[in-house]
Scaffold this motif. Structure first.
Motif, mmCIF file in Angstrom:
data_model
loop_
_atom_site.group_PDB
_atom_site.id
_atom_site.type_symbol
_atom_site.label_atom_id
_atom_site.label_comp_id
_atom_site.label_asym_id
_atom_site.label_seq_id
_atom_site.Cartn_x
_atom_site.Cartn_y
_atom_site.Cartn_z
ATOM 1 N N GLY A 422 1.562 8.231 3.448
ATOM 2 C CA GLY A 422 0.381 7.880 4.643
ATOM 3 C C GLY A 422 0.554 6.654 5.343
ATOM 4 O O GLY A 422 -0.208 6.226 6.100
ATOM 5 N N GLY A 423 1.949 5.953 5.347
ATOM 6 C CA GLY A 423 1.917 4.745 6.159
ATOM 7 C C GLY A 423 0.967 3.607 5.779
ATOM 8 O O GLY A 423 0.733 2.883 6.785
ATOM 9 N N MET A 424 0.717 3.618 4.665
ATOM 10 C CA MET A 424 -0.356 2.266 3.943
ATOM 11 C C MET A 424 -1.629 2.441 4.564
ATOM 12 O O MET A 424 -2.095 1.255 4.680
ATOM 13 C CB MET A 424 0.529 1.110 4.398
ATOM 14 C CG MET A 424 1.780 0.876 3.973
ATOM 15 S SD MET A 424 2.005 1.095 1.809
ATOM 16 C CE MET A 424 1.282 -0.340 1.366
ATOM 17 N N SER A 425 -1.884 3.782 4.969
ATOM 18 C CA SER A 425 -3.312 3.873 5.612
ATOM 19 C C SER A 425 -4.388 3.859 4.514
ATOM 20 O O SER A 425 -5.478 3.905 4.788
ATOM 21 C CB SER A 425 -3.438 5.017 6.439
ATOM 22 O OG SER A 425 -3.195 6.279 5.805
ATOM 23 N N GLY A 426 -3.898 3.953 3.389
ATOM 24 C CA GLY A 426 -5.114 4.067 1.967
ATOM 25 C C GLY A 426 -4.830 5.223 1.207
ATOM 26 O O GLY A 426 -4.017 6.358 1.522
#
Length: 464
Positions: A422-426
């Protein structure tokens, strides 16, 4: 009974009363036998459970015959079905009673998207370009010239019509997504009925309907459908014109993160299609890979910017501190490695259907909300037909199917993996990186639906 009366009148005129009674008795006996045999057959079918299946099979045969003799009407039926559902669901927005602009968790449309488009439309009305400083969005922000985007057409109709056009932009993407996915299945050689059913499932999937209040989610659904169709034209029809344009359109309308994510998914899908449809040969495989690389090279002006942004983000201090902080919280047991029970329940209910209370009354609050929550709905037909995809298939395809489902399970249950994808979005959000699961379910469901139409007995055993 009319024939019986006619016979009785003729015989009565001839004076044969006894013969009339005999004929009536014989005809009654024959009718009773026929009715009794039909009732027994219906009871046997009901007991064996085959009556419903035969009814479904007859209706499917009728639909197939209709589409076979009237092929152009199938696309018209797709458009009519999409339009009918849209008019029923979005009548308030189409008539101007409501605007496709929201507050709450979907407030991006109110606080960012609408002010930016309003500023661009105002600048166009005044005869200037769209670049400048926008005072309408919060404390103001710097807006450059708008890139080529499929949503930008609404700003050319003026500021007065702009609020009404947001819903038409959304519905245009919804209809076009269903039509493009229908053609995608048809290019792969699937039946028209399969294209109709799963085209509707793709158009009204959870990512489009539940997350449709955010501008980039419907755009993602349309761009993925266009990319799949153009790849199949390249792979099945040997038409090399459209794939570079589809890649260029996707990269121009997506973020750098989305370009990276779907680049990996696209490469996996391309390998799956090659190894399941063709026998491996060195020269043929090199030609296939070389053609894909050439398409990427033609779209390189857009890709280079995305690659540069990704490399700079990976080397930034923000990314490094985020990774180190997350690993420390895992080690200290402040975060869980696996998904919680509440999210699993929500994913189950959002896979078999939409919100029970409806989108208008849904509570968008907390971590489990309409944007962050897992949403895999793509129609009950796709979910029910998914096990039938393994019926009478080659071992290669079965292994690829199982591999795709295993990767889906790992992404769904393992929080650190989902954080990375998730691209380090959580680790509690599914909004950016879960749409490919819907596409996988629709593909497997379409394969199972084809098996059901070809061999209903075997498919029925798996479903039961």
């Amino acid at each position: 009974m009319k024939k019986l009366k006619r016979l009785s009148v003729l015989l009565w005129e001839r004076g044969g009363r006894r013969t009339v009674k005999k004929v009536k008795q014989k005809m009654k006996q024959q009718l009773e036998k026929r009715q009794g045999s039909l009732a027994e057959k219906l009871q046997q079918l009901k007991k064996s459970g085959q009556g419903v299946w035969q009814w479904i099979k007859r209706r499917i045969i009728l639909f197939q015959g209709y589409f076979r003799y009237y092929p152009r009407r199938c696309l018209a039926l797709v458009l009519v079905s999409l339009t009918g559902v849209i008019v029923f669901l979005f009548w308030g927005y189409l008539t101007g009673e409501k605007f496709w602009i929201f507050t709450g968790i979907a407030s991006d449309s109110y606080g960012q998207v609408f002010p930016n488009y309003h500023y661009a439309a105002k600048r166009i009305e005044e005869g200037y370009n769209t670049a400048g400083w926008n005072f309408l969005a919060g404390l103001g922000n710097n807006i450059g010239a708008y890139d080529f985007d499929i949503n930008n057409w609404i700003m050319f109709f003026g500021t007065q019509r702009l609020p009404y056009l947001f819903v038409f932009s959304y519905l245009f993407k919804l209809i076009l997504s269903g039509v493009v996915f229908y053609f995608y299945l048809r290019v792969m050689g699937r039946r028209k009925l399969t294209g109709l059913v799963f085209g509707l499932g793709y158009a009204f999937c959870g990512h489009m309907v539940i997350r449709g209040r955010w501008e980039n989610m419907p755009r993602e659904v349309l761009l993925v459908a266009i990319l799949l169709l153009c790849f199949e034209l390249y792979f099945m029809k040997k038409d090399k014109r459209w794939l570079p344009l589809a890649i260029l359109l996707f990269v121009a309308n997506s973020s750098s993160y989305a370009a990276l994510l779907y680049g990996v998914v696209f490469c996996g899908y391309a390998m799956f299609r090659y190894f399941t449809q063709r026998t491996f040969q060195g020269k043929d495989f090199l030609r296939f890979v070389g053609g894909l690389l050439l398409c990427l090279l033609l779209a390189s002006p857009m890709l280079l910017g995305s690659v540069e942004w990704i490399l700079s983000s990976l080397g930034s201090s923000r990314f490094q501190t985020g990774v180190s902080g997350y690993t420390a919280s895992l080690a200290g047991q402040e975060r869980d490695w696996f998904l919680g029970l509440q999210t699993i329940q929500s994913a189950f209910f959002r896979t078999i259907g939409m919100d029970i209370v409806g989108m208008e009354n849904a509570q968008f609050s907390g971590e489990i909300n309409g944007l962050e929550d897992p949403t895999f709905y793509c129609g009950l037909v796709a979910i029910l037909m998914l096990p039938a995809a393994f019926c009478k298939e080659d071992k290669k395809k079965k292994y690829w199917y199982i591999g795709g489902l295993v990767i889906t399970g790992m992404y769904f249950f393992i929080n650190p993996l989902r954080l990375l994808v998730g691209g380090m979005s959580g680790d509690s959000t599914f909004k950016l990186s879960s749409f490919w699961i819907i596409v996988l379910f629709l593909y497997l469901g379409a394969e199972g639906f084809e098996r059901f139409l070809e061999q209903p007995k075997l498919a029925r055993r798996i479903l039961l």
